[in-house]
Design a protein around this motif. Structure first.
Motif, PDB file in Angstrom:
ATOM      1  N   GLN A 180       0.923  -1.205   0.055  1.00 39.18           N
ATOM      2  CA  GLN A 180       0.059   0.037  -0.158  1.00 39.18           C
ATOM      3  C   GLN A 180       0.994   1.196  -0.180  1.00 39.18           C
ATOM      4  O   GLN A 180       0.587   2.193  -0.842  1.00 39.18           O
ATOM      5  N   ARG A 181       1.946   1.396   0.705  1.00 37.91           N
ATOM      6  CA  ARG A 181       2.883   2.418   0.766  1.00 37.91           C
ATOM      7  C   ARG A 181       3.567   2.372  -0.538  1.00 37.91           C
ATOM      8  O   ARG A 181       4.055   3.553  -0.920  1.00 37.91           O
ATOM      9  N   LEU A 182       4.020   1.570  -0.982  1.00 39.07           N
ATOM     10  CA  LEU A 182       4.883   1.338  -2.203  1.00 39.07           C
ATOM     11  C   LEU A 182       3.710   2.215  -3.416  1.00 39.07           C
ATOM     12  O   LEU A 182       4.270   2.880  -4.321  1.00 39.07           O
ATOM     13  N   LEU A 183       2.579   1.642  -3.402  1.00 38.44           N
ATOM     14  CA  LEU A 183       1.783   2.099  -4.511  1.00 38.44           C
ATOM     15  C   LEU A 183       1.493   3.524  -4.346  1.00 38.44           C
ATOM     16  O   LEU A 183       1.087   4.192  -5.298  1.00 38.44           O
ATOM     17  N   ALA A 184       1.756   3.976  -3.127  1.00 43.83           N
ATOM     18  CA  ALA A 184       1.564   5.464  -2.858  1.00 43.83           C
ATOM     19  C   ALA A 184       2.807   6.215  -3.093  1.00 43.83           C
ATOM     20  O   ALA A 184       2.617   7.600  -2.886  1.00 43.83           O
ATOM     21  N   GLY A 185       3.665   5.518  -3.643  1.00 37.31           N
ATOM     22  CA  GLY A 185       4.712   6.314  -3.955  1.00 37.31           C
ATOM     23  C   GLY A 185       5.919   6.433  -3.101  1.00 37.31           C
ATOM     24  O   GLY A 185       7.200   7.063  -3.268  1.00 37.31           O
ATOM     25  N   GLU A 186       5.727   5.726  -1.966  1.00 41.88           N
ATOM     26  CA  GLU A 186       6.851   5.488  -0.726  1.00 41.88           C
ATOM     27  C   GLU A 186       7.840   4.426  -0.953  1.00 41.88           C
ATOM     28  O   GLU A 186       7.607   3.611  -1.852  1.00 41.88           O
ATOM     29  N   SER A 187       9.276   4.881  -0.729  1.00 37.99           N
ATOM     30  CA  SER A 187      10.273   3.771  -0.680  1.00 37.99           C
ATOM     31  C   SER A 187      11.316   4.409   0.322  1.00 37.99           C
ATOM     32  O   SER A 187      11.383   5.606   0.237  1.00 37.99           O
ATOM     33  N   ASP A 188      12.106   3.524   0.524  1.00 33.94           N
ATOM     34  CA  ASP A 188      13.619   3.938   1.382  1.00 33.94           C
ATOM     35  C   ASP A 188      14.501   4.092   0.587  1.00 33.94           C
ATOM     36  O   ASP A 188      14.607   3.410  -0.658  1.00 33.94           O
ATOM     37  N   ASP A 189      15.654   4.725   1.101  1.00 39.53           N
ATOM     38  CA  ASP A 189      17.082   4.848   0.125  1.00 39.53           C
ATOM     39  C   ASP A 189      17.762   3.449   0.467  1.00 39.53           C
ATOM     40  O   ASP A 189      17.455   2.328   0.877  1.00 39.53           O
ATOM     41  N   LEU A 190      19.077   3.457  -0.160  1.00 38.95           N
ATOM     42  CA  LEU A 190      19.873   2.335   0.274  1.00 38.95           C
ATOM     43  C   LEU A 190      20.330   1.960   1.588  1.00 38.95           C
ATOM     44  O   LEU A 190      20.924   0.880   1.909  1.00 38.95           O
ATOM     45  N   GLY A 191      20.211   2.815   2.498  1.00 44.80           N
ATOM     46  CA  GLY A 191      20.566   2.426   4.068  1.00 44.80           C
ATOM     47  C   GLY A 191      19.504   1.480   4.607  1.00 44.80           C
ATOM     48  O   GLY A 191      18.612   1.149   4.149  1.00 44.80           O
ATOM     49  N   ILE A 192      20.266   0.709   5.488  1.00 43.39           N
ATOM     50  CA  ILE A 192      19.898  -0.274   6.317  1.00 43.39           C
ATOM     51  C   ILE A 192      19.352   0.229   7.644  1.00 43.39           C
ATOM     52  O   ILE A 192      20.071   0.397   8.452  1.00 43.39           O
ATOM     53  N   TYR A 193      18.116   0.727   7.961  1.00 41.89           N
ATOM     54  CA  TYR A 193      17.726   1.317   9.140  1.00 41.89           C
ATOM     55  C   TYR A 193      16.531   0.297   9.862  1.00 41.89           C
ATOM     56  O   TYR A 193      15.491  -0.232   9.216  1.00 41.89           O
ATOM     57  N   VAL A 194      16.719   0.127  11.042  1.00 40.22           N
ATOM     58  CA  VAL A 194      15.718  -0.295  12.094  1.00 40.22           C
ATOM     59  C   VAL A 194      15.455   0.253  13.100  1.00 40.22           C
ATOM     60  O   VAL A 194      16.166   1.309  13.511  1.00 40.22           O
ATOM     61  N   LYS A 195      14.309   0.529  13.803  1.00 41.49           N
ATOM     62  CA  LYS A 195      13.446   1.382  14.671  1.00 41.49           C
ATOM     63  C   LYS A 195      13.152   0.209  15.895  1.00 41.49           C
ATOM     64  O   LYS A 195      11.908   0.126  15.776  1.00 41.49           O
ATOM     65  N   PRO A 196      13.879  -0.278  16.905  1.00 35.08           N
ATOM     66  CA  PRO A 196      13.394  -0.896  17.957  1.00 35.08           C
ATOM     67  C   PRO A 196      11.986  -0.501  18.499  1.00 35.08           C
ATOM     68  O   PRO A 196      11.150  -0.970  19.149  1.00 35.08           O
TER      69      PRO A 196
END
Length: 341
Positions: free
Chosen positions: A315-331
Motif C-alpha cells: 500500500q505504501r509502495l503504491l502511494a509512491g513511498e520507498s526507502d533509500d539504500l541505507g539499512i535502518y531499523v527502529k526497535p
C-alpha cells in the motif's frame, strides 16, 4: 505489483508475496518456539541467529509456492520495527540487499501497522474510519484509524500488555512456553464463577489499560490455593478461566467505550491476542448490541506473519513511498509518527 514481505521482528520468520491485483499469492511461517521453550522466553541472540538460517530458505520456498522467480518481484517490504534490534536487522539486511541486487524498491514497514491492516487481507474487509484494538504480547492499544497512516492513539497499557500478562500467568500456572495460548486452552476446561478477578481501570474514565494489578491478584490466588507446592488441575483451569474473563471483560468495556466516544460503529481487533476465541465471541456480541460490526483476520494472520508486512508495504509502495539504500531499523517506533497515504 508483486511485493515480497519479510517479517523477523521477534521469534517467527514470516515470508509472503502479495500481488496488488491478485491478492496474497503464497506465504510461509517458521516458528522458533521449540528453541526458546527451554529458556521460558525469547533469547534475542538465538532469535537473530535462527532468522539468519531460516529467512532465505523460506523465501525460496514461498517463491516456489507462488510459481515465481526473484526477477518476477516488483518490490520488497520488511519489518523495520518495533521489535528486537538484532532480529529486525536480519530481515532489513536481507530485504534491502535483495532489492538493491534486483534493482527494485524496498520499504521498511511498521510491525503494528502490519497487524492493524491484516484484516484487509480478508474478502470482507473494514472500511475507514474505524477503531482498532491492537492487542499482542508487546502492545495493547486503542487507535482511531481514519486512513492508512492516519492514526490517533486513544488509549494504551500503562504497564504489561495483555499478551504479556497471559504469558506471565501461564508461567505462574506452570505451563510451558509460550504460556498465553496455553492459558486460553486451559480456560476452556475451567468453571466460570468459582473465582472473580477485577477488571482493572474500568471504574474510571479514559481508555488506558493496566494489567499488572490483575497479574498480582492471580499470583496471590494461586498461592492461597496451592497445596503441597502444586495446584490441582481443576483449580488451575478455574483460575485460567477467571483470568481470561477478566482480561476479555476489560478489553470489551474499553472497546465499547472507545466506539461511543468516537461515534464510530466499526471495530477491528488485531495482533496475537485477537486470535483468542473468547475475546472474539464476547466482542462480537458487545459490538452487535450497539449496532456496530467487528472485523479480524484469520487465525494464521493474527500472530506475526509475512502476509501483513507484504500487504502494508504494498500500500505504501503504491502511494509512491520507498526507502533509500541505507539499512535502518527502529526497535521503538510510535505508530502515530507514520506518514498518511
Amino acid at each position: 505489483m508483486k511485493v515480497l514481505g519479510i517479517e523477523t521482528s521477534c521469534d517467527e520468520t514470516g515470508i509472503a508475496i502479495y500481488d496488488s491485483d491478485a491478492g496474497l499469492l503464497a506465504d510461509g511461517l517458521y516458528s522458533q518456539v521449540e528453541i526458546h521453550a527451554k529458556y521460558g522466553g525469547v533469547i534475542p541472540e538465538l532469535a537473530s541467529r535462527d532468522h539468519i538460517r531460516k529467512t532465505l530458505p523460506l523465501i525460496n520456498k514461498v517463491l516456489k509456492g507462488a510459481n515465481l522467480v526473484y526477477r518476477d518481484l516488483d518490490a520488497v517490504s520488511y519489518t523495520a520495527g518495533p521489535g528486537l534490534v538484532g532480529a529486525l536487522l536480519v530481515g532489513a539486511s536481507i530485504g534491502r540487499s535483495m532489492a538493491m541486487g534486483l534493482g527494485i524498491p524496498a520499504i521498511g514497514v511498521h510491525h503494528m501497522e502490519g497487524h492493524l491492516l491484516a484484516p484487509m487481507l480478508e474478502a470482507e474487509s473494514p472500511k475507514f474510519p474505524f477503531v482498532a484494538l491492537l492487542v499482542s504480547g508487546g502492545h495493547t492499544q486503542l487507535v482511531r484509524v481514519d486512513s492508512i497512516g492516519q492514526y490517533k492513539l486513544l488509549g494504551e497499557s500503562l504497564d504489561d500488555a495483555a499478551g504479556e500478562a497471559f504469558d506471565k500467568v501461564g508461567k505462574m500456572l506452570g505451563l510451558p512456553y509460550p504460556g498465553g495460548p496455553r492459558v486460553a486452552r486451559l480456560a476452556m476446561q475451567g468453571q466460570s464463577g468459582r473465582f472473580e478477578f477485577p477488571r482493572p481501570m474500568t471504574n474510571r474514565p479514559g481508555l488506558d489499560f493496566s494489567f499488572s494489578g490483575l497479574k498480582t491478584f492471580v499470583k496471590n490466588t494461586i498461592a492461597e490455593h496451592t497445596d503441597s507446592d502444586a495446584l490441582d488441575k481443576q483449580t488451575s483451569a478455574d483460575i485460567a478461566k477467571a483470568f481470561e474473563e477478566a482480561v476479555v471483560g476489560t478489553l470489551t468495556i474499553k472497546c465499547r467505550r472507545a466506539l461511543e466516544q468516537t461515534g464510530l460503529e466499526t471495530l477491528v481487533i488485531a495482533g496475537g491476542v485477537s486470535a483468542n476465541i473468547s475475546l472474539r465471541e464476547i466482542l462480537e456480541s458487545a459490538v452487535t448490541k450497539i449496532g456496530g460490526r467487528l472485523y479480524y483476520a484469520q487465525q494464521q494472520y493474527c500472530t506475526d506473519n509475512g502476509a501483513m508486512i507484504a500487504y502494508a508495504g504494498c500500500q505504501r509502495l503504491l502511494a509512491g513511498e520507498s526507502d533509500d539504500l541505507g539499512i535502518y531499523v527502529k526497535p521503538r517506533w510510535p505508530l502515530e509518527s507514520l506518514s498518511t497515504i
